[in-house]
Write a protein that holds these residues in place. Structure first.
Motif, PDB file in Angstrom:
ATOM      1  N   PRO A   1     -20.581  -0.053   7.356  1.00 31.57           N
ATOM      2  CA  PRO A   1     -20.820   0.907   6.282  1.00 31.57           C
ATOM      3  C   PRO A   1     -21.024   0.191   4.946  1.00 31.57           C
ATOM      4  O   PRO A   1     -20.469  -0.879   4.708  1.00 31.57           O
ATOM      5  CB  PRO A   1     -19.536   1.740   6.235  1.00 31.57           C
ATOM      6  CG  PRO A   1     -18.759   1.389   7.436  1.00 31.57           C
ATOM      7  CD  PRO A   1     -19.253   0.084   7.933  1.00 31.57           C
ATOM      8  N   THR A   2     -21.814   0.800   4.098  1.00 33.29           N
ATOM      9  CA  THR A   2     -22.020   0.305   2.730  1.00 33.29           C
ATOM     10  C   THR A   2     -21.849   1.475   1.779  1.00 33.29           C
ATOM     11  O   THR A   2     -21.763   2.620   2.199  1.00 33.29           O
ATOM     12  CB  THR A   2     -23.434  -0.291   2.574  1.00 33.29           C
ATOM     13  OG1 THR A   2     -24.392   0.734   2.873  1.00 33.29           O
ATOM     14  CG2 THR A   2     -23.654  -1.486   3.487  1.00 33.29           C
ATOM     15  N   GLY A   3     -21.815   1.211   0.500  1.00 31.62           N
ATOM     16  CA  GLY A   3     -21.713   2.288  -0.488  1.00 31.62           C
ATOM     17  C   GLY A   3     -20.388   3.026  -0.448  1.00 31.62           C
ATOM     18  O   GLY A   3     -20.323   4.227  -0.707  1.00 31.62           O
ATOM     19  N   ILE A   4     -19.325   2.319  -0.148  1.00 28.31           N
ATOM     20  CA  ILE A   4     -18.003   2.948  -0.036  1.00 28.31           C
ATOM     21  C   ILE A   4     -17.462   3.266  -1.425  1.00 28.31           C
ATOM     22  O   ILE A   4     -17.482   2.423  -2.315  1.00 28.31           O
ATOM     23  CB  ILE A   4     -17.036   2.027   0.726  1.00 28.31           C
ATOM     24  CG1 ILE A   4     -17.578   1.791   2.141  1.00 28.31           C
ATOM     25  CG2 ILE A   4     -15.628   2.608   0.761  1.00 28.31           C
ATOM     26  CD1 ILE A   4     -16.935   0.637   2.855  1.00 28.31           C
TER      27      ILE A   4
ATOM     28  N   VAL B   1     -11.806   8.651   0.192  1.00 28.55           N
ATOM     29  CA  VAL B   1     -12.643   7.494   0.506  1.00 28.55           C
ATOM     30  C   VAL B   1     -13.876   8.049   1.204  1.00 28.55           C
ATOM     31  O   VAL B   1     -13.754   8.765   2.199  1.00 28.55           O
ATOM     32  CB  VAL B   1     -11.919   6.505   1.446  1.00 28.55           C
ATOM     33  CG1 VAL B   1     -12.789   5.288   1.708  1.00 28.55           C
ATOM     34  CG2 VAL B   1     -10.566   6.107   0.880  1.00 28.55           C
ATOM     35  N   THR B   2     -15.062   7.767   0.665  1.00 25.59           N
ATOM     36  CA  THR B   2     -16.303   8.277   1.247  1.00 25.59           C
ATOM     37  C   THR B   2     -17.334   7.157   1.348  1.00 25.59           C
ATOM     38  O   THR B   2     -17.246   6.156   0.630  1.00 25.59           O
ATOM     39  CB  THR B   2     -16.895   9.433   0.419  1.00 25.59           C
ATOM     40  OG1 THR B   2     -17.162   8.960  -0.903  1.00 25.59           O
ATOM     41  CG2 THR B   2     -15.938  10.615   0.356  1.00 25.59           C
ATOM     42  N   TRP B   3     -18.303   7.343   2.238  1.00 28.29           N
ATOM     43  CA  TRP B   3     -19.401   6.399   2.410  1.00 28.29           C
ATOM     44  C   TRP B   3     -20.533   7.131   3.095  1.00 28.29           C
ATOM     45  O   TRP B   3     -20.311   8.130   3.789  1.00 28.29           O
ATOM     46  CB  TRP B   3     -18.961   5.176   3.218  1.00 28.29           C
ATOM     47  CG  TRP B   3     -18.399   5.506   4.562  1.00 28.29           C
ATOM     48  CD1 TRP B   3     -19.090   5.571   5.747  1.00 28.29           C
ATOM     49  CD2 TRP B   3     -17.050   5.872   4.879  1.00 28.29           C
ATOM     50  NE1 TRP B   3     -18.257   5.935   6.772  1.00 28.29           N
ATOM     51  CE2 TRP B   3     -16.986   6.126   6.260  1.00 28.29           C
ATOM     52  CE3 TRP B   3     -15.875   6.010   4.123  1.00 28.29           C
ATOM     53  CZ2 TRP B   3     -15.824   6.508   6.908  1.00 28.29           C
ATOM     54  CZ3 TRP B   3     -14.711   6.393   4.762  1.00 28.29           C
ATOM     55  CH2 TRP B   3     -14.686   6.634   6.130  1.00 28.29           C
ATOM     56  N   PRO B   4     -21.773   6.664   2.926  1.00 29.84           N
ATOM     57  CA  PRO B   4     -22.890   7.279   3.649  1.00 29.84           C
ATOM     58  C   PRO B   4     -22.752   7.039   5.156  1.00 29.84           C
ATOM     59  O   PRO B   4     -22.335   5.958   5.581  1.00 29.84           O
ATOM     60  CB  PRO B   4     -24.127   6.556   3.104  1.00 29.84           C
ATOM     61  CG  PRO B   4     -23.688   5.945   1.810  1.00 29.84           C
ATOM     62  CD  PRO B   4     -22.225   5.657   1.974  1.00 29.84           C
ATOM     63  N   ALA B   5     -23.095   8.038   5.950  1.00 30.67           N
ATOM     64  CA  ALA B   5     -23.031   7.905   7.410  1.00 30.67           C
ATOM     65  C   ALA B   5     -23.969   6.789   7.874  1.00 30.67           C
ATOM     66  O   ALA B   5     -25.028   6.572   7.297  1.00 30.67           O
ATOM     67  CB  ALA B   5     -23.422   9.220   8.074  1.00 30.67           C
TER      68      ALA B   5
ATOM     69  N   VAL C   1      -9.652  -0.490  -0.271  1.00 26.88           N
ATOM     70  CA  VAL C   1      -9.973   0.036   1.061  1.00 26.88           C
ATOM     71  C   VAL C   1     -10.978  -0.873   1.760  1.00 26.88           C
ATOM     72  O   VAL C   1     -11.714  -1.628   1.126  1.00 26.88           O
ATOM     73  CB  VAL C   1     -10.542   1.480   1.004  1.00 26.88           C
ATOM     74  CG1 VAL C   1      -9.525   2.447   0.448  1.00 26.88           C
ATOM     75  CG2 VAL C   1     -11.837   1.527   0.228  1.00 26.88           C
ATOM     76  N   LYS C   2     -11.000  -0.775   3.104  1.00 25.13           N
ATOM     77  CA  LYS C   2     -12.006  -1.423   3.946  1.00 25.13           C
ATOM     78  C   LYS C   2     -12.366  -0.431   5.040  1.00 25.13           C
ATOM     79  O   LYS C   2     -11.511   0.351   5.479  1.00 25.13           O
ATOM     80  CB  LYS C   2     -11.468  -2.703   4.581  1.00 25.13           C
ATOM     81  CG  LYS C   2     -11.124  -3.792   3.588  1.00 25.13           C
ATOM     82  CD  LYS C   2     -10.785  -5.106   4.265  1.00 25.13           C
ATOM     83  CE  LYS C   2      -9.404  -5.088   4.861  1.00 25.13           C
ATOM     84  NZ  LYS C   2      -8.984  -6.425   5.368  1.00 25.13           N
ATOM     85  N   VAL C   3     -13.614  -0.457   5.492  1.00 26.72           N
ATOM     86  CA  VAL C   3     -14.086   0.468   6.528  1.00 26.72           C
ATOM     87  C   VAL C   3     -14.962  -0.318   7.500  1.00 26.72           C
ATOM     88  O   VAL C   3     -15.666  -1.245   7.097  1.00 26.72           O
ATOM     89  CB  VAL C   3     -14.915   1.623   5.902  1.00 26.72           C
ATOM     90  CG1 VAL C   3     -15.394   2.592   6.976  1.00 26.72           C
ATOM     91  CG2 VAL C   3     -14.116   2.358   4.848  1.00 26.72           C
ATOM     92  N   ARG C   4     -14.927   0.066   8.790  1.00 27.70           N
ATOM     93  CA  ARG C   4     -15.869  -0.496   9.764  1.00 27.70           C
ATOM     94  C   ARG C   4     -16.392   0.636  10.642  1.00 27.70           C
ATOM     95  O   ARG C   4     -15.719   1.650  10.856  1.00 27.70           O
ATOM     96  CB  ARG C   4     -15.247  -1.603  10.605  1.00 27.70           C
ATOM     97  CG  ARG C   4     -14.320  -1.133  11.687  1.00 27.70           C
ATOM     98  CD  ARG C   4     -13.843  -2.278  12.557  1.00 27.70           C
ATOM     99  NE  ARG C   4     -12.803  -1.804  13.456  1.00 27.70           N
ATOM    100  CZ  ARG C   4     -12.019  -2.570  14.158  1.00 27.70           C
ATOM    101  NH1 ARG C   4     -12.133  -3.881  14.067  1.00 27.70           N
ATOM    102  NH2 ARG C   4     -11.101  -2.063  14.955  1.00 27.70           N
TER     103      ARG C   4
END
Length: 119
Positions: free
Chosen positions: A41-44, A53-57, A99-102
């Motif tokens: 993901p990018t744009g978090i 916490v949001t991000w583009p799908a 935050v971190k997202v994968r």
């Protein structure tokens, strides 16, 4: 009788086709096949006050893992991961500062996103 069986075996061996692969290529050298990859993901965006916490799908990605930290120092102190099925997560039980997202698709995962500082 043995002569007939031996003769039939020789004919079978002569008539057998050579083994072949399930694919063909006209290129010489090593194979160029690659395993599937899952895009990170990018744009978090992370908001301290709401815990959102949001991000583009990411196309083709059904789930995501989210880590969050209530510490300002880098490199550790993350809670999680929390698996979610939408490109958003609301932190409960603390104020997110980092935050971190994968992305997760079946048994495949992306690399973790770079650490994001919450605003």
């Amino acid at each position: 009788m043995r002569t007939v069986i031996a003769g039939a075996a020789v004919l079978c061996l002569l008539a057998a086709q050579p083994a072949s692969a399930a694919w063909t290529t006209s290129s010489q050298g090593p194979a160029g096949a690659k395993a599937a990859t899952v895009t990170a993901p990018t744009g978090i965006v992370c908001t301290k006050s709401s815990g959102a916490v949001t991000w583009p799908a990411v196309a083709g990605v059904p789930t995501y893992d989210v880590w969050w930290s209530d510490k300002e120092n880098g490199g550790g102190n993350f809670y999680g991961f929390f698996r979610v099925s939408s490109p958003s997560y609301t932190v409960t039980g603390g104020t997110p500062l980092r935050v971190k997202v994968r992305s997760v698709a079946g048994n495949w995962t992306s690399v973790q996103s770079p650490e994001q500082i919450c605003s």
